[in-house]
Structure formats: C-alpha cells, structure tokens
Design a protein around this motif. Structure first.
Motif, short mmCIF file in Angstrom:
data_model
loop_
_atom_site.label_atom_id
_atom_site.label_comp_id
_atom_site.label_asym_id
_atom_site.label_seq_id
_atom_site.Cartn_x
_atom_site.Cartn_y
_atom_site.Cartn_z
N VAL A 1 0.54 -1.27 -0.25
CA VAL A 1 0.27 -0.23 -0.12
C VAL A 1 0.90 1.15 0.01
O VAL A 1 1.72 1.80 0.73
CB VAL A 1 -1.02 -0.13 1.14
N ASN A 2 0.48 2.48 -0.43
CA ASN A 2 1.36 3.43 -1.15
C ASN A 2 0.49 4.36 -0.29
O ASN A 2 -0.99 5.01 -0.88
CB ASN A 2 1.19 4.37 -2.48
N LEU A 3 1.58 5.17 1.16
CA LEU A 3 0.10 5.79 1.68
C LEU A 3 0.29 7.15 0.89
O LEU A 3 -0.83 7.88 1.74
CB LEU A 3 0.74 5.83 3.19
N HIS A 4 1.18 7.60 0.63
CA HIS A 4 1.36 8.99 -0.20
C HIS A 4 1.11 8.53 -1.53
O HIS A 4 2.64 8.97 -2.30
CB HIS A 4 1.94 9.94 0.70
N PRO A 5 0.88 7.74 -2.44
CA PRO A 5 0.87 8.07 -3.68
C PRO A 5 1.30 9.35 -5.12
O PRO A 5 0.34 9.93 -4.68
CB PRO A 5 -0.46 6.88 -4.33
N LYS A 6 2.19 9.29 -5.38
CA LYS A 6 2.76 10.29 -6.05
C LYS A 6 2.67 10.43 -7.66
O LYS A 6 2.67 11.79 -8.73
CB LYS A 6 4.70 10.27 -5.89
N ASN A 7 2.36 9.26 -8.44
CA ASN A 7 1.55 9.24 -9.25
C ASN A 7 0.68 8.12 -10.09
O ASN A 7 0.58 7.47 -8.70
CB ASN A 7 3.58 8.74 -10.52
N THR A 8 -0.04 8.30 -11.29
CA THR A 8 -1.39 7.21 -11.34
C THR A 8 -0.69 5.76 -10.85
O THR A 8 -1.55 5.01 -10.54
CB THR A 8 -1.61 7.46 -12.77
N TYR A 9 0.36 5.36 -11.09
CA TYR A 9 0.80 4.07 -11.58
C TYR A 9 0.93 3.41 -10.10
O TYR A 9 -0.45 2.97 -9.52
CB TYR A 9 2.40 3.90 -11.44
N ALA A 10 1.35 4.25 -9.43
CA ALA A 10 0.88 4.23 -7.30
C ALA A 10 -0.20 3.75 -6.78
O ALA A 10 -0.65 3.40 -5.85
CB ALA A 10 2.01 4.37 -6.47
N MET A 11 -1.09 4.97 -7.42
CA MET A 11 -2.55 4.85 -6.82
C MET A 11 -3.57 3.80 -7.43
O MET A 11 -4.17 3.07 -7.27
CB MET A 11 -3.52 6.19 -7.96
N ALA A 12 -3.03 3.57 -9.16
CA ALA A 12 -3.67 2.08 -9.21
C ALA A 12 -2.80 0.87 -8.73
O ALA A 12 -4.00 -0.06 -8.43
CB ALA A 12 -2.90 1.72 -11.06
N GLU A 13 -1.85 1.14 -8.56
CA GLU A 13 -1.28 -0.54 -7.07
C GLU A 13 -2.65 -0.50 -6.08
O GLU A 13 -2.83 -1.81 -5.51
CB GLU A 13 -0.14 0.08 -7.18
N ASN A 14 -2.94 0.78 -5.31
CA ASN A 14 -3.48 0.45 -4.27
C ASN A 14 -5.06 0.01 -5.00
O ASN A 14 -5.77 -0.43 -3.80
CB ASN A 14 -3.39 2.31 -4.20
N ALA A 15 -5.83 0.99 -5.29
CA ALA A 15 -6.96 0.65 -6.39
C ALA A 15 -6.87 -1.28 -6.50
O ALA A 15 -8.03 -1.68 -6.21
CB ALA A 15 -7.31 1.11 -7.49
N ASN A 16 -6.00 -1.75 -7.32
CA ASN A 16 -5.64 -2.75 -7.35
C ASN A 16 -6.16 -4.18 -6.07
O ASN A 16 -6.57 -5.21 -6.54
CB ASN A 16 -4.85 -3.65 -8.36
N TYR A 17 -5.17 -3.42 -5.08
CA TYR A 17 -5.43 -3.81 -3.69
C TYR A 17 -6.87 -3.83 -3.40
O TYR A 17 -7.19 -4.82 -2.52
CB TYR A 17 -4.47 -3.93 -3.24
N CYS A 18 -7.24 -2.73 -3.28
CA CYS A 18 -8.58 -2.53 -3.22
C CYS A 18 -9.75 -3.13 -4.04
O CYS A 18 -10.44 -4.09 -2.88
CB CYS A 18 -8.92 -0.78 -3.36
N VAL A 19 -9.30 -4.18 -5.37
CA VAL A 19 -10.66 -5.04 -5.85
C VAL A 19 -10.14 -6.43 -4.66
O VAL A 19 -11.34 -7.42 -5.11
CB VAL A 19 -9.90 -4.46 -6.91
N SER A 20 -8.85 -6.83 -5.33
CA SER A 20 -8.14 -7.39 -5.18
C SER A 20 -9.07 -7.88 -3.12
O SER A 20 -9.72 -9.05 -3.06
CB SER A 20 -7.39 -8.17 -4.23
#
Length: 147
Positions: A1-20
């Motif tokens: 989990v990226n607590l302070h995502p700095k780019n779209t890739y990090a946001m997508a990584e968090n969002a994909n984790y949410c979906v999982s």
C-alpha cells in the motif's frame, strides 16, 4: 500500500489492492478494475462503497444478535416488519426494493417502534411529492441519529 501515492501508477496499485480485498471479502466485483477507481468512475466507486456498508451493517447486526449465524436480508425485513406490527402500525415492506420505502412512512414507523415517543407525527406529511418525500427522509435520518 502506498500511503501517499505520487503518481497514477501508485494510485492504480492501491486501487487494484482494493479490488483484490473486495473479491476476498466476497463482493461482486464483476467488470471492476483498479483503473476505474483511479479514473473516478462513480458507478463502480458507489458499488464498492455500498458493499462495504452492507458488510459493516451485517457485522453489527450479527454482534447485536449474539450469534455467529449470519443474518440475511430477509431476516432484516422480517425483523423490521415485526417491530412495526408489534407497535400497532400497519405499514409493511416486502423487501428493500419495495417502492413504499420511498414515502418514508415505514422507516418513521420503524424508528417509532424501536424508540417509542421519538416521532412527532405532526411533522410527518401525508403527501408523496418529491419535496414531501425528501422532507420525510431528512426527518427519519434526524430521528435515527437521535435514537
């Protein structure tokens, strides 16, 4: 989990984790991807929030019931109808898709059944216009907060 995502890739990584996590919890995640959250797709975001709220409500009711047995939506509807009937009111619902819920009367009767004398029926209008339904919805929300 990226607590302070700095780019779209990090946001997508968090969002994909949410979906999982949603899939792990048994949520219906058909056609939902992390990119939908990053792009701000309201439909999918609200679908996820609704399922999270439903899970939370069921966990509260399960604890209140004092049982490990899961409570179904049918159990909730039967309980609500029983409470309203026991209080001497005649309003009923068939399920949570029942159109009569939109009038607000059943919910007001339910609050009154659970917390007698909390409803001032002088504040409850009889009409079913959009404005009157909105006023009753606001009233029942304020009643539920106080109860």
């Amino acid at each position: 989990v990226n607590l302070h995502p700095k780019n779209t890739y990090a946001m997508a990584e968090n969002a994909n984790y949410c979906v999982s996590l949603g899939k792990f919890l048994g949520f219906s995640m058909v056609g939902i991807a992390g990119s939908d959250f990053v792009e701000g797709n309201r439909k999918f975001i609200l679908a996820m929030i609704w399922q999270m709220m439903k899970l939370h409500i069921f966990s509260i009711l399960k604890k209140a019931r004092g049982s490990n047995q899961d409570m179904s939506i049918e159990d909730m509807v039967n309980w609500a109808n029983f409470q309203v009937e026991k209080s001497g009111k005649s309003s009923r619902i068939q399920d949570f898709k029942d159109k009569s819920i939109s009038t607000g009367i059943f919910l007001i009767d339910l609050v009154d059944a659970v917390r007698p004398l909390s409803v001032d029926y002088g504040n409850v209008t009889v009409g079913n216009s959009h404005d009157e339904k909105t006023m009753k919805a606001k009233y029942v929300i304020s009643l539920a907060r106080k109860a």
